[in-house]
Enzyme design. Structure first.
Site, PDB file in Angstrom:
ATOM      1  N   HIS A 223       0.360  -8.290  -0.075  1.00  8.91           N
ATOM      2  CA  HIS A 223       0.646  -7.591   1.099  1.00  8.91           C
ATOM      3  C   HIS A 223      -0.518  -7.173   2.269  1.00  8.91           C
ATOM      4  O   HIS A 223      -0.037  -7.524   3.260  1.00  8.91           O
ATOM      5  CB  HIS A 223       1.060  -6.032   0.484  1.00  8.91           C
ATOM      6  CG  HIS A 223       1.317  -5.232   1.418  1.00  8.91           C
ATOM      7  ND1 HIS A 223       2.772  -5.218   2.058  1.00  8.91           N
ATOM      8  CD2 HIS A 223       0.940  -4.042   2.194  1.00  8.91           C
ATOM      9  CE1 HIS A 223       2.917  -4.174   2.867  1.00  8.91           C
ATOM     10  NE2 HIS A 223       1.663  -3.605   2.988  1.00  8.91           N
TER      11      HIS A 223
ATOM     12  N   HIS B 295       2.124  -6.065   6.160  1.00 11.39           N
ATOM     13  CA  HIS B 295       1.245  -5.264   6.417  1.00 11.39           C
ATOM     14  C   HIS B 295       1.035  -4.835   7.899  1.00 11.39           C
ATOM     15  O   HIS B 295       0.590  -3.643   8.134  1.00 11.39           O
ATOM     16  CB  HIS B 295      -0.309  -5.320   5.865  1.00 11.39           C
ATOM     17  CG  HIS B 295      -0.982  -4.306   5.590  1.00 11.39           C
ATOM     18  ND1 HIS B 295      -0.667  -3.002   5.169  1.00 11.39           N
ATOM     19  CD2 HIS B 295      -2.434  -3.941   5.721  1.00 11.39           C
ATOM     20  CE1 HIS B 295      -1.631  -2.071   4.976  1.00 11.39           C
ATOM     21  NE2 HIS B 295      -2.772  -2.736   5.405  1.00 11.39           N
TER      22      HIS B 295
ATOM     23  N   ASN C  62       0.876  -1.214   0.129  1.00 10.53           N
ATOM     24  CA  ASN C  62      -0.030  -0.010   0.099  1.00 10.53           C
ATOM     25  C   ASN C  62       0.946   1.109   0.139  1.00 10.53           C
ATOM     26  O   ASN C  62       0.409   2.568  -0.124  1.00 10.53           O
ATOM     27  CB  ASN C  62      -1.035   0.202   1.214  1.00 10.53           C
ATOM     28  CG  ASN C  62      -0.338  -0.014   2.614  1.00 10.53           C
ATOM     29  OD1 ASN C  62       0.540  -0.613   2.954  1.00 10.53           O
ATOM     30  ND2 ASN C  62      -0.373   1.052   3.187  1.00 10.53           N
ATOM     31  N   HIS C  63       2.204   1.101   0.201  1.00 12.65           N
ATOM     32  CA  HIS C  63       2.946   2.236   0.219  1.00 12.65           C
ATOM     33  C   HIS C  63       3.855   2.527  -1.213  1.00 12.65           C
ATOM     34  O   HIS C  63       4.565   3.560  -1.346  1.00 12.65           O
ATOM     35  CB  HIS C  63       4.150   2.167   1.396  1.00 12.65           C
ATOM     36  CG  HIS C  63       3.410   2.577   2.643  1.00 12.65           C
ATOM     37  ND1 HIS C  63       3.662   4.165   3.034  1.00 12.65           N
ATOM     38  CD2 HIS C  63       2.786   2.048   3.524  1.00 12.65           C
ATOM     39  CE1 HIS C  63       3.091   4.397   4.324  1.00 12.65           C
ATOM     40  NE2 HIS C  63       2.351   3.031   4.624  1.00 12.65           N
TER      41      HIS C  63
END
EC number: 3.1.3.16
Length: 460
Positions: A313, A388, A264-265
């Site tokens: 992730h 995560h 998500n990054h």
């Protein structure tokens, strides 16, 4: 009795605030929760628990607590401050700006609040400008604007150089040693061509010196020592550029034996807030960040190992019925949406109870053991591996062994004190073998030094 209750309340509040000051966020959340069960109308408790949730990246819960604090006391300024910070972390910039306006109006001499208001206002205007100039035309690749051939390498540059334009093992060893001494790679060596962009048709959240430690413990990548890294390569320290360039280098060197999944990054909004964009601009250029952004969009979302183990992730989905074919059909070459399968793969988390619930992060969902069981049965898989989340031991096995979390950044952000871990999958049964490690020394550079000032949360 009222005086005694008030005295005890003040004592408890001081003790719980001390837990936050000592970065013992889990116990702070625990004790504020117990206090709220006894006194559910205390706005300060909600606001301070909101801060503890912010520090543990539970932005959905933080937003809910800040909102509840304001429902109880609409004049409680810290509630507006906490809610603004929560919305910023969730990319809800207009909502954050409204609350920062309230804080500045009430506290016009508060320099920190004024700075955050100005920074948030700048982001809102920037987003509006980006929408205004957007078109339906096919976006031109950043690669097309790079004149790599005419880039010159200065005579005094003593760092690693590509050999005839190719990544070699010697180049990678020289690169890691160069980065370890806090040197910068020449931009000609990182201006990837179309081969790098199109190449993207168990580890997470790395700091560069911890990445080197993993290679020291587990051996360098090779054809006989393959690796899979599970997202969040950036935004997790002040050496994200060094981490991602090392990983990309090994991907070019061993394309079939070195794998990278998107976290998500690896997204623009997160990079803007948590520091990777600022770091790239500080060390190189804005154009270079655009190039990274474009490559991130080609990163795969999942990896299926021997038709038995699925790695992603985040986690599983907000709805049942998603198949491996559905995952293959996801249009991943974009910034992720706020909901749907792509969002879930990057953002969701497991929970101990059956069913699904609202995410503590404010994005996607939390899924229970029954959800995992149905997904695995439908897709004829044995278990999932995801990342995560910080885990005290570096990994966690849940859902009767069918959901494994691995987190490879020890002492996360130089403050959590957690171990890191990685997993070996060997043999026909792919039984996981867990390996733990602790943080290694790194240069005296502030963690998250390039993060947006709005994410530098004080005790207000």
């Amino acid at each position: 009795a009222d005086y005694r209750t008030g005295f005890l309340t003040r004592c408890a509040l001081n003790s719980y605030t001390a837990l936050i000051s000592d970065k013992d966020y889990e116990n702070a959340i625990k004790y504020y929760t117990e206090a709220l069960e006894l006194n559910p109308s205390n706005a300060i408790y909600y606001s301070n628990r909101s801060l503890a949730y912010l520090r543990t990246e539970c932005y959905g819960y933080a937003l809910g607590d800040a909102t509840r604090a304001l429902e109880l006391d609409k004049n409680y300024i810290k509630g507006y401050y906490r809610r603004a910070t929560s919305n910023m972390a969730l990319g809800k910039f207009k909502a954050a700006l409204k609350d920062y306006e309230t804080v500045v109006r009430v506290r016009p001499n508060d320099k920190d609040a004024k700075m955050k208001y100005q920074e948030c206002n700048k982001i809102v205007k920037q987003k509006a400008f980006e929408r205004a100039i957007a078109s339906d035309e096919l976006k031109r690749s950043v690669v097309d604007s790079l004149d790599i051939e005419n880039m010159t390498i200065e005579d005094d540059y003593a760092g690693p150089k590509l050999e005839d334009g190719n990544v070699t093992l010697k180049f990678m060893k020289d690169l890691m040693a160069w980065f370890k001494d806090q040197n910068k790679l020449h931009r000609k060596s990182i201006s990837f061509d179309d081969k790098m962009i199109m190449l993207f048709s168990l580890f997470i959240s790395l700091v560069y010196y911890d990445l080197l430690n993993i290679f020291e413990l587990n051996g360098l990548p090779s054809i006989t020592n393959p690796y899979l890294f599970n997202g969040d390569f950036v935004d997790r320290g002040s050496f994200s550029v060094e981490v991602i360039l090392t990983l990309f280098g090994f991907k070019l060197l061993y394309p079939e034996h070195f794998h990278l999944l998107r976290g998500n990054h690896e997204t623009d909004n997160m990079n803007q807030m948590y520091g990777f964009e600022g770091e790239v601009k500080a060390k190189y250029t804005a154009q270079m960040f655009q190039l990274f952004s474009e490559v991130f969009q080609w990163l795969p979302l999942t990896q299926c190992i021997n038709n038995k183990v699925l790695v992603m992730h985040g986690g599983l989905f907000s709805e049942d019925g998603v198949t491996l074919d559905d995952i293959r059909k996801i249009d991943r070459n974009r910034q992720p949406p706020d909901s749907g399968p792509m969002c879930d793969l990057l953002w969701s988390d497991p929970q101990p109870q059956d069913g699904r619930s609202i995410s503590k992060r404010g994005v996607s969902c939390q899924f229970g053991p029954d959800v995992t069981e149905r997904f695995l049965e439908q897709n004829k898989l044995q278990y999932i591996v995801r990342s995560h989340e910080v885990k005290a031991e570096g990994y966690e096995v849940t859902h009767s062994g069918k959901c494994i979390t691995v987190f490879s950044a020890p002492n996360y952000c130089d403050q959590m004190g957690n171990k890191g871990a990685y997993i070996h999958l060997r043999g026909s049964d792919l039984k996981p073998e867990f390996h733990q490690f602790t943080a290694v020394p790194h240069p005296d550079v502030k963690p998250m030094a390039y993060a947006n000032s709005l994410m530098q949360m004080g005790m207000m």
